[in-house]
Every structure is written in C-alpha cells, then in structure tokens.
Design a protein around this motif. Structure first.
Motif, PDB file in Angstrom:
ATOM      1  N   VAL A  31      10.889  -1.951   9.550  1.00 40.68           N
ATOM      2  CA  VAL A  31      10.519  -3.171   8.816  1.00 40.68           C
ATOM      3  C   VAL A  31       9.757  -2.793   7.549  1.00 40.68           C
ATOM      4  O   VAL A  31       8.941  -1.861   7.566  1.00 40.68           O
ATOM      5  CB  VAL A  31       9.639  -4.082   9.708  1.00 40.68           C
ATOM      6  CG1 VAL A  31       9.099  -5.267   8.927  1.00 40.68           C
ATOM      7  CG2 VAL A  31      10.423  -4.565  10.926  1.00 40.68           C
ATOM      8  N   HIS A  32      10.017  -3.507   6.462  1.00 43.46           N
ATOM      9  CA  HIS A  32       9.205  -3.349   5.251  1.00 43.46           C
ATOM     10  C   HIS A  32       8.817  -4.721   4.711  1.00 43.46           C
ATOM     11  O   HIS A  32       9.167  -5.752   5.295  1.00 43.46           O
ATOM     12  CB  HIS A  32       9.935  -2.507   4.194  1.00 43.46           C
ATOM     13  CG  HIS A  32      11.250  -3.077   3.755  1.00 43.46           C
ATOM     14  ND1 HIS A  32      11.354  -4.095   2.834  1.00 43.46           N
ATOM     15  CD2 HIS A  32      12.526  -2.783   4.128  1.00 43.46           C
ATOM     16  CE1 HIS A  32      12.619  -4.385   2.640  1.00 43.46           C
ATOM     17  NE2 HIS A  32      13.356  -3.606   3.428  1.00 43.46           N
ATOM     18  N   VAL A  52       8.687  -0.481  13.810  1.00 47.83           N
ATOM     19  CA  VAL A  52       7.773   0.289  12.963  1.00 47.83           C
ATOM     20  C   VAL A  52       7.881  -0.242  11.542  1.00 47.83           C
ATOM     21  O   VAL A  52       8.983  -0.444  11.030  1.00 47.83           O
ATOM     22  CB  VAL A  52       8.106   1.796  12.990  1.00 47.83           C
ATOM     23  CG1 VAL A  52       7.211   2.566  12.029  1.00 47.83           C
ATOM     24  CG2 VAL A  52       7.975   2.349  14.406  1.00 47.83           C
ATOM     25  N   ALA A  53       6.720  -0.478  10.915  1.00 44.80           N
ATOM     26  CA  ALA A  53       6.698  -1.041   9.568  1.00 44.80           C
ATOM     27  C   ALA A  53       6.085  -0.069   8.566  1.00 44.80           C
ATOM     28  O   ALA A  53       5.221   0.745   8.911  1.00 44.80           O
ATOM     29  CB  ALA A  53       5.902  -2.347   9.570  1.00 44.80           C
ATOM     30  N   THR A  54       6.526  -0.164   7.342  1.00 38.88           N
ATOM     31  CA  THR A  54       5.916   0.579   6.239  1.00 38.88           C
ATOM     32  C   THR A  54       5.969  -0.286   4.985  1.00 38.88           C
ATOM     33  O   THR A  54       6.739  -1.253   4.899  1.00 38.88           O
ATOM     34  CB  THR A  54       6.632   1.909   5.988  1.00 38.88           C
ATOM     35  OG1 THR A  54       5.882   2.694   5.051  1.00 38.88           O
ATOM     36  CG2 THR A  54       8.035   1.703   5.423  1.00 38.88           C
ATOM     37  N   PRO A  69       3.003  -1.443  14.749  1.00 36.24           N
ATOM     38  CA  PRO A  69       2.410  -0.330  13.999  1.00 36.24           C
ATOM     39  C   PRO A  69       2.871  -0.345  12.539  1.00 36.24           C
ATOM     40  O   PRO A  69       4.057  -0.546  12.254  1.00 36.24           O
ATOM     41  CB  PRO A  69       2.917   0.916  14.729  1.00 36.24           C
ATOM     42  CG  PRO A  69       4.100   0.462  15.525  1.00 36.24           C
ATOM     43  CD  PRO A  69       3.869  -0.976  15.851  1.00 36.24           C
ATOM     44  N   LEU A  70       1.918  -0.128  11.631  1.00 28.94           N
ATOM     45  CA  LEU A  70       2.195  -0.217  10.201  1.00 28.94           C
ATOM     46  C   LEU A  70       1.684   1.032   9.492  1.00 28.94           C
ATOM     47  O   LEU A  70       0.525   1.424   9.646  1.00 28.94           O
ATOM     48  CB  LEU A  70       1.508  -1.455   9.608  1.00 28.94           C
ATOM     49  CG  LEU A  70       1.465  -1.556   8.079  1.00 28.94           C
ATOM     50  CD1 LEU A  70       2.875  -1.707   7.494  1.00 28.94           C
ATOM     51  CD2 LEU A  70       0.562  -2.712   7.640  1.00 28.94           C
ATOM     52  N   TYR A  71       2.547   1.633   8.687  1.00 30.10           N
ATOM     53  CA  TYR A  71       2.139   2.694   7.778  1.00 30.10           C
ATOM     54  C   TYR A  71       1.872   2.031   6.429  1.00 30.10           C
ATOM     55  O   TYR A  71       2.757   1.904   5.591  1.00 30.10           O
ATOM     56  CB  TYR A  71       3.214   3.778   7.709  1.00 30.10           C
ATOM     57  CG  TYR A  71       3.373   4.476   9.044  1.00 30.10           C
ATOM     58  CD1 TYR A  71       2.433   5.414   9.460  1.00 30.10           C
ATOM     59  CD2 TYR A  71       4.415   4.162   9.906  1.00 30.10           C
ATOM     60  CE1 TYR A  71       2.537   6.038  10.703  1.00 30.10           C
ATOM     61  CE2 TYR A  71       4.532   4.782  11.145  1.00 30.10           C
ATOM     62  CZ  TYR A  71       3.585   5.711  11.539  1.00 30.10           C
ATOM     63  OH  TYR A  71       3.687   6.310  12.768  1.00 30.10           O
ATOM     64  N   SER A  79      -2.377   4.636   4.673  1.00 28.14           N
ATOM     65  CA  SER A  79      -1.885   5.570   5.678  1.00 28.14           C
ATOM     66  C   SER A  79      -1.467   6.902   5.060  1.00 28.14           C
ATOM     67  O   SER A  79      -0.879   6.942   3.973  1.00 28.14           O
ATOM     68  CB  SER A  79      -0.689   4.959   6.422  1.00 28.14           C
ATOM     69  OG  SER A  79      -0.082   5.917   7.264  1.00 28.14           O
ATOM     70  N   GLU A  80      -1.744   7.988   5.781  1.00 29.76           N
ATOM     71  CA  GLU A  80      -1.308   9.309   5.356  1.00 29.76           C
ATOM     72  C   GLU A  80       0.197   9.478   5.494  1.00 29.76           C
ATOM     73  O   GLU A  80       0.772  10.440   4.975  1.00 29.76           O
ATOM     74  CB  GLU A  80      -2.019  10.386   6.193  1.00 29.76           C
ATOM     75  CG  GLU A  80      -3.495  10.509   5.910  1.00 29.76           C
ATOM     76  CD  GLU A  80      -3.775  10.940   4.478  1.00 29.76           C
ATOM     77  OE1 GLU A  80      -3.151  11.916   4.015  1.00 29.76           O
ATOM     78  OE2 GLU A  80      -4.604  10.295   3.814  1.00 29.76           O
ATOM     79  N   ASN A  81       0.846   8.562   6.202  1.00 32.27           N
ATOM     80  CA  ASN A  81       2.292   8.660   6.434  1.00 32.27           C
ATOM     81  C   ASN A  81       3.083   7.561   5.745  1.00 32.27           C
ATOM     82  O   ASN A  81       4.266   7.377   6.034  1.00 32.27           O
ATOM     83  CB  ASN A  81       2.575   8.633   7.937  1.00 32.27           C
ATOM     84  CG  ASN A  81       2.077   9.883   8.635  1.00 32.27           C
ATOM     85  OD1 ASN A  81       2.334  10.989   8.180  1.00 32.27           O
ATOM     86  ND2 ASN A  81       1.341   9.713   9.726  1.00 32.27           N
ATOM     87  N   GLN A  82       2.434   6.822   4.840  1.00 33.00           N
ATOM     88  CA  GLN A  82       3.157   5.777   4.119  1.00 33.00           C
ATOM     89  C   GLN A  82       4.253   6.399   3.260  1.00 33.00           C
ATOM     90  O   GLN A  82       4.110   7.501   2.736  1.00 33.00           O
ATOM     91  CB  GLN A  82       2.185   4.980   3.233  1.00 33.00           C
ATOM     92  CG  GLN A  82       2.830   3.872   2.404  1.00 33.00           C
ATOM     93  CD  GLN A  82       3.167   4.304   0.994  1.00 33.00           C
ATOM     94  OE1 GLN A  82       2.469   5.116   0.390  1.00 33.00           O
ATOM     95  NE2 GLN A  82       4.257   3.778   0.461  1.00 33.00           N
TER      96      GLN A  82
END
Length: 475
Positions: free
Chosen positions: A33-34, A59-61, A103-105, A109-112
């Motif tokens: 998801v974005h 999982v979102a970013t 969960p959102l990056y 976030s270091e993983n965005q």
C-alpha cells in the motif's frame, strides 16, 4: 500427472473458490500500500464499519508524493518541499495505518522507499506468493517467481477487507530471451526491445514467463527491471522461475524465513518451475546477442530504436491509425522521420524509479561518471529507490562520484518518474530517463522523455546529448 506452467502452479494454490462462468476468488499473500491509491479504500472500510482482514499481510510505505529534497537534511525536512496534496496524502496514510494496525515505512523510517524496491530488499517478496498493490508496476515482484500485479482503488478496499480478490484467469505466454548480452547492453534495453517487437498491446490477456539463457544470466535486480516493465507490453504480470540466485538474494533478509522454516520454504520454492512438456498459450522469442542500447523516441514505451538507429517514417506504415499515431508522436517530440537520436540535445537526466533506482543501477551510472563532469547546463538527478539503497551507495562512495560530477544526489522517492514536488521538466525540455513511461506530460507538462538504461543516461549526462554509452566505456 498433467505438466503445469509456473503460473498455473501458483494460481491453483491460491484459488479459494471458482464458480462456473465467474472470476476466481484468489487469496492474496501480500498487499502493498502507498499514499496515492489507498485513501478511498480506507474511507470505504470506515464507512462500512469494516476492519482490515489480515493487517500482518499488508505493508505500507510513502513513496509517490514524498519530496526528494530536504530543508534541513533530515527525513522529515522533506515535507517543506511537498505540495499541499502530497502532504495531505502522506498524513492520511499515517492516520489510516495507525487506525487499522498496518505496518508503515513512513517519513522517518530507515526503510522508507519506493514500494517495489523495499518489498524485495526487506524479504517481504518471496517465491510462489500472490502480491498486489494499487500500482501498475507491481509486476516487478515477479522476478522472484511471485504472481504480482497492480489493482485499482476499489480492489485495494476489497483486499483490505477480505484478503482476497476476484480475478479472471489470464492466459500464459513464454517469453524466450535467447543469446548473450554484449557489454553496454542491459536488462532495460532487453525489455524495451521486447515491447518494440510485440507492441504495447502485445501482452494483453497474458502472464509472461521470462525464460532463456539471457534471463538466467541476469542478476535479481536485472530481472526486476525486466518484470517491472511487463505492464508496458499490456501483460497482467511477468514471472521468472526462482533459482539459486533468488535464494541467495533472499537469504538473511529481514522478513525471509529463518532456520528450519527457511529449509521448508526452500523445498517449496524449488518446485516453482514450469514442468517439462507444459504448454503455454503463446510463445515469443527475442534474440539479444546483437542487441544495441535502446532509446525510446515517442510517447509510449513501444516506440524505440537502437541508439545508433534512425527514426521511422510514418509514410511507410500501412495502417492509418498507426501512421497517425507515429506522426503525432514525432510532432510532440519535435522530431522528424529519418533523423538519428544520437547527438540529440538533452536538458535533464533522471536516474532512479522502481525500474532503475536500485544499487546496481547506481553502480552502472557511476562507472561512467567517475572522474568526469556532466555537460554544462545539464541537470542530472540521481534518486535512490530506498534508504537502504542510499546508505549502501554512500558506503561505497557513489554519492561522491555523482556530486563531484555535478549531479544532484537526492533522497528516496518516485521523483521525476511522476513529476512530483518540483522534480519535473519544463515545457519543451528533453530528458533521458531511466523510468518506465514516456507518455505526453508524464515528467512535466510539455516535457519530452527518452527512456533508456542507466548507462545511456549517464553517457548522455556527460555529453549533453544522446550518446551511445559504449563509446565512453573503458576498454
């Protein structure tokens, strides 16, 4: 026992139910998801008092609307460069993920990073999975032997609510990439050549399985580039059967199986190959031994020529619709039939996107830019696909190579691929871009885009005009 293709093995394991003359109810293993295509979906859940069925499988970013500049050098400082809509979408995704337990990056976030970059690098993407996202380039994940495809906003809501999706079963097409790539020719050139051969509608109704010696020789990141642009040929998804390269790539990643579960997963993954004797609905073969670097010239990814080639003449095209389309493309791009693209002046170079924003892409560009300067008046944006890519590039000194050459070293995001937050062309400007689409106005209203590989983009940055990268490569 009936011989099955890789596609059929994955499909059959995920069909929940199949009624006559109806689409299958297909189970989804991973939903990405974005911020752009999800707001309506979450609003729909809220309006119907529904919860997310399996938050752990979503999982979102934040990637599409995040600026790639920072006011103060911090991650959150990027918002100073965001337009009002981008800020609203980012804040809405943050609120939605918090409310629904996803969960959102996010911004800090270091993983965005770009959704189709972080999925593989975190080990979320695994062989045999069904993966969906409200983004057409979800096909990228097929490089791992996953059935991955884009969905619309209403389908995003459906998957959030049920972890399933209604899907008609597509047909299968074997895409045989034969031969060995020459130095200076990349996976980006291969997929552009394939789309030129079969057309932007050549894959409609099919799932591609990429096979052959050239595909087997590719790294995982090259296979991701190949699968990423499958949608540009009109296909539903692209697949590469998992092999030792796949397993080596996944081993030890954050969400990859560990210990005994790794061994069990590995045993399952090794079964994900097309059986000998399995029949495809269609086959296409592309010989790449003599392939040159490819550059697009028009307003869809199927309009391309070898970097040393000449532009086609609409008058030689018999079909009136195709003739008109070709002439429209040349007119928009300010080009004439018969001319060469080689040497054509360029204003901007963009190296990045979910197609070519990975560490191997940046390394390729750096091999040409190292110790050299970009052409005067050129604007060159180098945008890593994720913070993981950015950290790795900086650890290797690639950022210094880019900056010393005169390029802009940016923060992760989709950037100029979709002309966001100032990362865009001015009307009439030309760009060589490593992204995936060259539609009219895609990189800025009135902007004109040539799609190419990171090597061709870097070569162009150095000369200020479209350049065959092989002429600048070390012998």
């Amino acid at each position: 026992m009936t011989a099955k293709t890789l596609f059929h093995k994955i499909w059959e394991r995920h069909v929940v139910t199949q009624q006559p003359n109806s689409p299958a109810v297909l189970y989804v293993d991973l939903h990405l998801v974005h911020e752009v295509t999800s707001p309506q979906a979450f609003s729909g859940l809220r309006n119907r008092n529904l919860k997310v069925r399996q938050p752990s499988k979503t999982v979102a970013t934040i990637d599409h609307g995040v600026p790639t500049r920072s006011e103060d050098g911090s991650k959150i400082g990027r918002l100073a460069f965001a337009d009002e809509m981008s800020v609203r979408q980012i804040r809405q995704l943050e609120a939605n993920c918090d409310e629904f337990g996803i969960p959102l990056y996010g911004m800090q976030s270091e993983n965005q990073g770009i959704v189709h970059v972080i999925g593989p690098e975190l080990g979320l993407t695994q062989p045999g999975m069904t993966i969906v996202c409200g983004d057409s380039h979800t096909a990228t994940h097929g490089a791992f032997g996953a059935l991955a495809f884009g969905i619309g906003s209403s389908e995003v809501e459906h998957v959030l609510a049920t972890q399933c999706l209604l899907q008609w079963q597509p047909k299968t097409c074997a895409v045989n990439i034969e031969g060995e790539l020459s130095p200076g020719v990349t996976a980006k050139d291969v997929i552009l050549a394939l789309i030129r051969k079969i057309g932007v509608g050549g894959g409609v109704g099919y799932v591609f399985e990429y096979r052959g010696p050239a595909v087997q020789a590719m790294t995982m990141e090259e296979r991701m580039t190949l699968c990423n642009m499958t949608i540009e040929a009109g296909a539903r998804a692209g697949l590469v059967a998992p092999d030792q390269k796949t397993f080596d790539y996944l081993a030890g990643r954050v969400f990859a199986p560990k210990g005994e579960e790794w061994e069990r997963s590995l045993a399952r993954w090794k079964e994900l190959v097309t059986d000998e004797g399995a029949v495809f609905d269609h086959e296409v073969t592309l010989e790449v031994s003599d392939l040159e670097p490819v550059v697009t010239f028009g307003i869809n990814p199927g309009m391309s020529i070898p970097v040393n080639g000449k532009l086609p003449d609409p008058n030689t095209v018999g079909d009136e619709a195709q003739k008109g389309g070709l002439q429209k493309a040349l007119d928009y791009m300010g080009l004439t039939a018969g001319q060469q693209l080689l040497g054509h002046p360029v204003d901007v170079v963009f190296i990045g996107s979910c197609t070519n924003g990975r560490i191997s892409d940046l390394r390729l560009a750096a091999t040409l830019l190292k110790g050299r300067k970009i052409a005067p008046q050129m604007r060159v944006l180098v945008v890593p696909g994720s913070y993981s890519v950015k950290r790795q590039a900086e650890a290797e000194g690639l950022d210094q190579i880019f900056k010393e050459a005169g390029a802009e070293w940016r923060e992760p995001g989709c950037s100029m691929c979709i002309a966001m937050n100032g990362d865009q062309l001015e009307p009439g400007q030309y760009a060589v871009s490593t992204s995936n689409r060259n539609f009219e106005g895609r990189q800025g209203k009135g902007g004109r885009t040539f799609l190419a590989s990171p090597l061709t983009a870097a070569a162009t940055a150095l000369t200020g005009k479209i350049t065959d990268p092989r002429t600048l490569m070390q012998p």
